[in-house]
Scaffold this motif. Structure first.
Motif, PDB file in Angstrom:
ATOM      1  N   GLY A 185      31.312  23.310  32.641  1.00 54.15           N
ATOM      2  CA  GLY A 185      31.815  22.434  31.413  1.00 54.15           C
ATOM      3  C   GLY A 185      33.120  21.804  31.866  1.00 54.15           C
ATOM      4  O   GLY A 185      34.128  22.699  31.346  1.00 54.15           O
ATOM      5  N   PRO A 186      33.360  20.648  32.064  1.00 59.83           N
ATOM      6  CA  PRO A 186      34.766  20.300  32.566  1.00 59.83           C
ATOM      7  C   PRO A 186      35.583  19.885  31.247  1.00 59.83           C
ATOM      8  O   PRO A 186      35.035  20.107  30.029  1.00 59.83           O
ATOM      9  CB  PRO A 186      34.393  18.785  33.043  1.00 59.83           C
ATOM     10  CG  PRO A 186      32.898  18.722  33.423  1.00 59.83           C
ATOM     11  CD  PRO A 186      32.408  19.820  32.414  1.00 59.83           C
ATOM     12  N   THR A 187      36.761  19.904  31.491  1.00 60.54           N
ATOM     13  CA  THR A 187      37.793  19.971  30.511  1.00 60.54           C
ATOM     14  C   THR A 187      37.823  18.378  29.740  1.00 60.54           C
ATOM     15  O   THR A 187      37.263  17.548  30.445  1.00 60.54           O
ATOM     16  CB  THR A 187      39.018  20.075  30.866  1.00 60.54           C
ATOM     17  OG1 THR A 187      39.756  19.075  31.731  1.00 60.54           O
ATOM     18  CG2 THR A 187      39.261  21.557  31.649  1.00 60.54           C
ATOM     19  N   ALA A 188      38.505  18.154  28.982  1.00 67.63           N
ATOM     20  CA  ALA A 188      38.611  16.946  28.178  1.00 67.63           C
ATOM     21  C   ALA A 188      39.301  15.896  29.034  1.00 67.63           C
ATOM     22  O   ALA A 188      39.317  14.734  28.847  1.00 67.63           O
ATOM     23  CB  ALA A 188      39.348  16.937  26.864  1.00 67.63           C
ATOM     24  N   ARG A 189      40.237  16.503  29.967  1.00 70.64           N
ATOM     25  CA  ARG A 189      40.613  15.541  30.775  1.00 70.64           C
ATOM     26  C   ARG A 189      39.610  15.244  32.028  1.00 70.64           C
ATOM     27  O   ARG A 189      40.356  14.439  32.979  1.00 70.64           O
ATOM     28  CB  ARG A 189      41.832  16.229  31.887  1.00 70.64           C
ATOM     29  CG  ARG A 189      43.243  16.428  30.431  1.00 70.64           C
ATOM     30  CD  ARG A 189      44.521  17.020  31.187  1.00 70.64           C
ATOM     31  NE  ARG A 189      44.873  16.328  32.386  1.00 70.64           N
ATOM     32  CZ  ARG A 189      46.320  16.900  32.959  1.00 70.64           C
ATOM     33  NH1 ARG A 189      46.956  17.746  32.292  1.00 70.64           N
ATOM     34  NH2 ARG A 189      46.567  16.243  34.132  1.00 70.64           N
ATOM     35  N   GLY A 190      38.552  15.955  32.229  1.00 69.99           N
ATOM     36  CA  GLY A 190      37.576  15.487  32.998  1.00 69.99           C
ATOM     37  C   GLY A 190      37.541  16.027  34.245  1.00 69.99           C
ATOM     38  O   GLY A 190      37.157  15.703  35.501  1.00 69.99           O
ATOM     39  N   GLU A 191      38.113  17.307  34.371  1.00 70.70           N
ATOM     40  CA  GLU A 191      38.313  18.205  35.522  1.00 70.70           C
ATOM     41  C   GLU A 191      37.605  19.526  35.347  1.00 70.70           C
ATOM     42  O   GLU A 191      37.551  20.099  34.098  1.00 70.70           O
ATOM     43  CB  GLU A 191      39.850  18.421  35.829  1.00 70.70           C
ATOM     44  CG  GLU A 191      40.759  17.534  36.074  1.00 70.70           C
ATOM     45  CD  GLU A 191      42.083  18.058  36.393  1.00 70.70           C
ATOM     46  OE1 GLU A 191      42.877  17.680  37.719  1.00 70.70           O
ATOM     47  OE2 GLU A 191      42.922  18.611  35.451  1.00 70.70           O
ATOM     48  N   GLN A 233      21.895  28.741  33.713  1.00 69.20           N
ATOM     49  CA  GLN A 233      22.909  29.753  33.638  1.00 69.20           C
ATOM     50  C   GLN A 233      24.282  29.006  33.637  1.00 69.20           C
ATOM     51  O   GLN A 233      24.522  27.847  34.159  1.00 69.20           O
ATOM     52  CB  GLN A 233      22.815  30.636  34.737  1.00 69.20           C
ATOM     53  CG  GLN A 233      21.715  31.461  35.021  1.00 69.20           C
ATOM     54  CD  GLN A 233      21.354  32.495  34.017  1.00 69.20           C
ATOM     55  OE1 GLN A 233      22.299  33.029  33.247  1.00 69.20           O
ATOM     56  NE2 GLN A 233      20.096  32.926  33.892  1.00 69.20           N
ATOM     57  N   THR A 234      25.189  29.622  32.912  1.00 67.38           N
ATOM     58  CA  THR A 234      26.544  29.363  32.910  1.00 67.38           C
ATOM     59  C   THR A 234      27.556  30.078  33.637  1.00 67.38           C
ATOM     60  O   THR A 234      27.066  31.372  33.624  1.00 67.38           O
ATOM     61  CB  THR A 234      26.887  29.179  31.309  1.00 67.38           C
ATOM     62  OG1 THR A 234      26.899  30.341  30.706  1.00 67.38           O
ATOM     63  CG2 THR A 234      26.380  28.033  30.498  1.00 67.38           C
ATOM     64  N   PHE A 235      28.618  29.678  33.916  1.00 70.17           N
ATOM     65  CA  PHE A 235      29.753  30.611  34.518  1.00 70.17           C
ATOM     66  C   PHE A 235      30.033  31.600  33.271  1.00 70.17           C
ATOM     67  O   PHE A 235      30.589  32.551  33.919  1.00 70.17           O
ATOM     68  CB  PHE A 235      30.870  29.820  34.854  1.00 70.17           C
ATOM     69  CG  PHE A 235      30.504  29.031  36.232  1.00 70.17           C
ATOM     70  CD1 PHE A 235      30.124  29.763  37.412  1.00 70.17           C
ATOM     71  CD2 PHE A 235      31.018  27.929  36.275  1.00 70.17           C
ATOM     72  CE1 PHE A 235      29.701  29.112  38.459  1.00 70.17           C
ATOM     73  CE2 PHE A 235      30.861  26.963  37.707  1.00 70.17           C
ATOM     74  CZ  PHE A 235      30.295  27.789  38.807  1.00 70.17           C
ATOM     75  N   SER A 236      30.252  30.941  32.153  1.00 73.36           N
ATOM     76  CA  SER A 236      30.716  31.914  31.156  1.00 73.36           C
ATOM     77  C   SER A 236      29.591  31.898  30.088  1.00 73.36           C
ATOM     78  O   SER A 236      28.326  31.610  30.045  1.00 73.36           O
ATOM     79  CB  SER A 236      32.117  31.392  30.614  1.00 73.36           C
ATOM     80  OG  SER A 236      31.734  29.884  30.030  1.00 73.36           O
ATOM     81  N   ASP A 272      37.912  23.437  35.223  1.00 77.36           N
ATOM     82  CA  ASP A 272      39.056  24.241  34.962  1.00 77.36           C
ATOM     83  C   ASP A 272      39.305  25.397  36.086  1.00 77.36           C
ATOM     84  O   ASP A 272      38.286  25.494  37.023  1.00 77.36           O
ATOM     85  CB  ASP A 272      39.112  24.744  33.746  1.00 77.36           C
ATOM     86  CG  ASP A 272      38.275  25.924  33.549  1.00 77.36           C
ATOM     87  OD1 ASP A 272      37.399  26.458  34.389  1.00 77.36           O
ATOM     88  OD2 ASP A 272      38.961  27.023  32.709  1.00 77.36           O
ATOM     89  N   TYR A 273      40.327  25.926  36.264  1.00 79.19           N
ATOM     90  CA  TYR A 273      40.630  26.842  37.484  1.00 79.19           C
ATOM     91  C   TYR A 273      39.685  28.017  37.502  1.00 79.19           C
ATOM     92  O   TYR A 273      39.338  28.219  38.721  1.00 79.19           O
ATOM     93  CB  TYR A 273      42.097  27.446  37.326  1.00 79.19           C
ATOM     94  CG  TYR A 273      42.201  28.497  36.086  1.00 79.19           C
ATOM     95  CD1 TYR A 273      42.050  29.614  36.173  1.00 79.19           C
ATOM     96  CD2 TYR A 273      42.479  27.921  34.682  1.00 79.19           C
ATOM     97  CE1 TYR A 273      42.064  30.665  35.202  1.00 79.19           C
ATOM     98  CE2 TYR A 273      42.545  28.898  33.429  1.00 79.19           C
ATOM     99  CZ  TYR A 273      42.485  30.250  34.017  1.00 79.19           C
ATOM    100  OH  TYR A 273      42.361  31.239  32.722  1.00 79.19           O
ATOM    101  N   ARG A 274      39.005  28.343  36.458  1.00 80.90           N
ATOM    102  CA  ARG A 274      37.815  29.455  36.614  1.00 80.90           C
ATOM    103  C   ARG A 274      36.703  29.004  37.280  1.00 80.90           C
ATOM    104  O   ARG A 274      36.132  29.606  37.948  1.00 80.90           O
ATOM    105  CB  ARG A 274      37.764  29.947  35.292  1.00 80.90           C
ATOM    106  CG  ARG A 274      38.880  30.881  34.655  1.00 80.90           C
ATOM    107  CD  ARG A 274      38.720  31.101  33.052  1.00 80.90           C
ATOM    108  NE  ARG A 274      38.771  29.868  32.080  1.00 80.90           N
ATOM    109  CZ  ARG A 274      38.663  29.615  30.877  1.00 80.90           C
ATOM    110  NH1 ARG A 274      38.614  31.009  30.167  1.00 80.90           N
ATOM    111  NH2 ARG A 274      38.637  28.430  30.312  1.00 80.90           N
TER     112      ARG A 274
END
Length: 452
Positions: free
Chosen positions: A329-335, A289-292, A337-339
């Motif tokens: 699904g991390p961001t392109a910066r490798g983090e 499952q995904t968060f979104s 995201d806030y959600r």
């Protein structure tokens, strides 16, 4: 009846018995399989991580397919990928705090980009501005936090020059004629791609120590004429290679080996509702499952699941004897995201108090019925039953029909505070006297210690 007739009948019955038994690839017995998978069925909760250069597009991990990009159009993401904030130790700590016991990272997704330093391709993270083997760093960090290690590997590859066309390849647009497939496949050799699969999976299962889970994705249904099937992957030989390299590994069921009883260790219902999970009761399964609504980072996608929806998926999975693997699904910066961070933090709060109702748990014995709208999980080793209170009673009174003589003690799981049990004469029912003030959890849990 003659001796000859008796022998013929016995032989015929033996043949029918063999035909009725499902085919097997390995000699592992059911008890041996259960022992091999026992840690996984106890842990119940894992983290999926879909991450690659598609995170730069930030509009779905299938962006190359969805927008029918050529390799040349997609190249910009490779050229500029540099996740300067990638710190897998932070990821591992966030996963562990949320109560996740294992993780599965994409080593290669459908776009063909490799997060690891493969010697069989130049299309890899070490050749981007990142100049890092992202898989190795993930393995080291998550292993250091005591989490089990899993790899996701896409059987599809939209970048490899020998991967032949199918109905989801980005280069197949509106023209699905055989002539177009023939034109696009000119010069491609699936035999070479099959060897590429074997070589890369050998690297992944050789160069990173013990790997606990392999998630291979995916194979079309048998009737899909424009798809890929088990023979396209050399699936039988591939699963045998996997078992040889990592004998204790757990493998999902997406190689297309449904004709074999041991062609996969668990089934993988994807993005289904919690109501649909009951149909898997009695099987070995994990819902992904995904968060979104997306697996990869999708900046503008806003249909994120609520804390209650995430808890429902986790509780319902355990209540039907299955696992939940929840994707970030991390961001392109490798983090994260806030959600994603907020969702993980909310799960951490609940799991810190109530994880005993998930780990090692499965569905309840048939003689225990859940109160209306609530759900039950059960730990067969400790003989403890857990009532997940979806609808907290406004007066604090919870009726449990048929529970009389079966419960020795009751307490709220979040603080081990006693919940008084009321009985009435020879009635088969009991009533729990919960505090009128609901505990500060979206779904509180009552722990019942069973016994006369």
């Amino acid at each position: 009846m003659s001796k000859t007739s008796t022998l013929l009948i016995a032989a015929s019955l033996a043949v029918l018995t063999l035909q009725a038994q499902p085919k097997k690839l390995f000699n592992e017995t059911q008890p041996e399989k259960e022992k091999r998978m026992s840690w996984w069925t106890d842990d119940r909760f894992g983290m999926f991580i879909h991450w690659g250069i598609y995170s730069m597009a930030a509009r779905h991990e299938w962006v190359k397919h969805n927008e029918h990009m050529t390799n040349e159009q997609y190249q910009k993401y490779f050229d500029y990928f540099n996740p300067t904030d990638f710190d897998p130790t932070t990821w591992a700590k966030q996963a562990k705090a949320a109560g996740m016991k294992y993780a599965v990272l994409t080593t290669k997704h459908h776009d063909g980009f490799c997060n690891f330093d493969s010697k069989y391709t130049d299309y890899k993270a070490t050749n981007t501005p990142a100049h890092r083997d992202l898989v190795r760093e993930y393995v080291n960090a998550f292993r250091a936090q005591g989490l089990k290690i899993g790899f996701y590997y896409s059987l599809l590859d939209w970048h490899h020059p020998d991967y032949t066309m199918d109905d989801v390849h980005p280069l197949v647009q509106t023209d699905t004629s055989q002539a177009n497939y023939d034109r696009l496949n000119k010069g491609r050799d699936m035999n070479k791609y099959r060897q590429y699969l074997r070589d890369q999976i050998t690297e992944l299962l050789t160069n990173y120590g013990k790997i606990d889970i392999l998630w291979l994705d995916w194979t079309w249904g048998k009737d899909d004429k424009r798809g890929k099937h088990a023979r396209d992957w050399g699936a039988v030989e591939l699963i045998k290679l996997v078992r040889k390299l990592q004998p204790g590994i757990i493998v999902n069921n997406r190689l297309g080996l449904d004709d074999y009883a041991d062609g996969g260790d668990f089934v993988t219902p994807e993005q289904v509702s919690s109501a649909e999970l009951a149909q898997y009761k009695g099987k070995t399964w994990e819902t992904c499952q995904t968060f979104s609504g997306s697996w990869g980072y999708y900046r503008d996608e806003m249909s994120w699941k609520t804390h209650r929806q995430l808890l429902d998926l986790l509780i319902t999975s355990a209540a039907n004897g299955g696992n939940l693997i929840l994707n970030v699904g991390p961001t392109a910066r490798g983090e994260f995201d806030y959600r994603a961070k907020a969702a993980l933090d909310s799960l951490a709060w609940w799991m810190h108090a109530n994880s005993k109702a998930i780990y090692g748990c499965t569905y309840a014995p048939d003689d225990f019925k859940a109160p209306e709208n609530d759900k039950l999980t059960y730990n067969p080793l400790t003989k403890r039953l857990y009532i997940h209170l979806y609808d907290y009673p406004s007066d604090g009174r919870l009726a449990l029909p048929g529970y009389s003589g079966k419960v020795r003690y009751a307490q709220l799981l979040n603080d081990d505070s006693e919940v008084r049990i009321e009985t009435s004469g020879n009635s088969p029912d009991i009533t729990l006297r919960l505090p009128v003030q609901k505990p500060k959890y979206e779904i509180p849990v009552v722990e019942l210690i069973l016994g006369p």
